[in-house]
Design a protein around this motif. Structure first.
Motif, PDB file in Angstrom:
ATOM      1  N   TRP A  21       0.815  -1.218   0.000  1.00 46.36           N
ATOM      2  CA  TRP A  21       0.000   0.000   0.000  1.00 46.36           C
ATOM      3  C   TRP A  21       0.847   1.268   0.000  1.00 46.36           C
ATOM      4  CZ3 TRP A  21      -4.760   0.066  -1.536  1.00 46.36           C
ATOM      5  CH2 TRP A  21      -5.525  -1.086  -1.426  1.00 46.36           C
ATOM      6  N   ASN A  93      -2.116   3.861   6.720  1.00 44.58           N
ATOM      7  CA  ASN A  93      -1.243   4.621   5.828  1.00 44.58           C
ATOM      8  C   ASN A  93      -1.445   6.120   6.074  1.00 44.58           C
ATOM      9  OD1 ASN A  93      -0.299   6.046   3.400  1.00 44.58           O
ATOM     10  ND2 ASN A  93       0.012   4.001   2.546  1.00 44.58           N
ATOM     11  N   ASP A 181      -0.891  -8.206  -2.803  1.00 44.83           N
ATOM     12  CA  ASP A 181      -1.203  -7.215  -1.771  1.00 44.83           C
ATOM     13  C   ASP A 181      -1.235  -7.822  -0.367  1.00 44.83           C
ATOM     14  OD1 ASP A 181      -3.582  -8.610  -1.668  1.00 44.83           O
ATOM     15  OD2 ASP A 181      -4.854  -6.911  -2.165  1.00 44.83           O
TER      16      ASP A 181
END
Length: 309
Positions: A21, A93, A181
């Motif tokens: 990410w 994030n 991912d």
């Protein structure tokens, strides 16, 4: 992949996801893995679910929601801030959260808190939220962390509050892993097993319609704490309220020895009001009297609640 194997290599599982990410652009297309064009259809389906929820018996209030795995705030912007007075966002994030402050535009004023934290480490504040919305992020949690997170979410709900989960599920009865991912996609059966372990009841289940062919099926679940967890939550909430009264007394410089003893006695389910009546009468400070009145009033309801458990 079996349900038991999901927790293997936990540290690598999370680290790989963070690395993935960190390379993704803070855009709608980035948040949706290149499928940004489905956003409007997704939001439409979610609004339909919320409308059904608020038209049901004993619906939640519309004061405070939590957006889990919020990304840049797509769901907060187009769904949650449209319905709720205030929304908190949790997203590991930090770059996404910074972009969210721009992306949300004027609606950023409805955001209460930005929490830069992974869900495996995040615990919602007890009794704060009417709706906790979790979408397209649970595939990044191991089973053990997912169960613990859902338990903490149950405790984070207000009266009549619900958890809404919207996630991909496999068409087969097997877990599928995406190495790119570092995520997993669970079948329906596994989700229901996890809900049960987290002491949550599936109040409603609905399949998202009108997504393109070739994508995983997407299901929406409305979850409520089961009876057992509700009793535990009621007891914990009462103790939290007692601690708040106790803290307010300390802030007003009240001599708190009797109240501290009172706090301990309540937790032992043996409290009475008589041990602080003399203390209440001994103070001439009006503000302190108000705090003691609050504690006395709370005492009766607390004892009743504890006696019924």
């Amino acid at each position: 992949m079996s349900l038991e194997n999901v927790d293997n290599n936990e540290e690598k599982f999370y680290t790989n996801a963070v690395n993935y990410w960190s390379e993704i652009p803070a855009t709608i297309d980035g948040m949706l893995g290149g499928f940004g064009f489905i956003s409007q259809t997704d939001i439409k389906g979610s609004k339909m679910l919320l409308n059904q929820l608020f038209n049901s018996k004993d619906p939640p209030e519309k004061h405070y929601a939590l957006d889990c795995g919020a990304g840049i705030g797509r769901i907060s912007k187009f769904l949650l801030t449209e319905t709720f007075e205030k929304v908190d966002m949790v997203e590991q994030n930090e770059d996404f959260l910074q972009q969210a402050k721009q992306y949300l535009g004027p609606k950023v004023d409805k955001i209460g808190n930005f929490y830069p934290e992974g869900l495996q480490n995040f615990q919602p504040e007890t009794g704060k939220y009417d709706v906790i919305w979790i979408q397209w992020v649970l595939g990044h949690l191991t089973n053990a962390d997912l169960i613990q997170f859902l338990i903490s979410c149950g405790k984070g709900l207000k009266k009549n509050g619900v958890i809404v989960i919207k996630e991909n599920v496999t068409s087969s009865d097997e877990i599928e892993k995406d190495e790119q991912d570092s995520s997993i996609t669970r079948p329906l059966r596994h989700y229901h097993t996890i809900f049960q372990k987290a002491k949550l009841e599936c109040y409603r289940q609905l399949k998202q319609q009108n997504f393109p062919k070739g994508l995983f099926p997407v299901y929406m679940f409305i979850l409520r704490p089961s009876g057992d967890i509700l009793n535990e939550m009621s007891h914990e909430n009462n103790l939290v309220k007692l601690e708040n009264v106790h803290d307010n007394c300390k802030k007003d410089n009240v001599i708190c020895e009797t109240i501290i003893q009172h706090d301990s006695d309540l937790k032992d389910k043996n409290a009475t009001s008589s041990d602080i009546v003399e203390f209440k009468n001994s103070t001439n400070n009006d503000e302190n009297k108000i705090n003691i009145e609050s504690l006395l009033k709370f005492d009766d309801s607390m004892k009743t609640s504890l006696d019924n458990q």
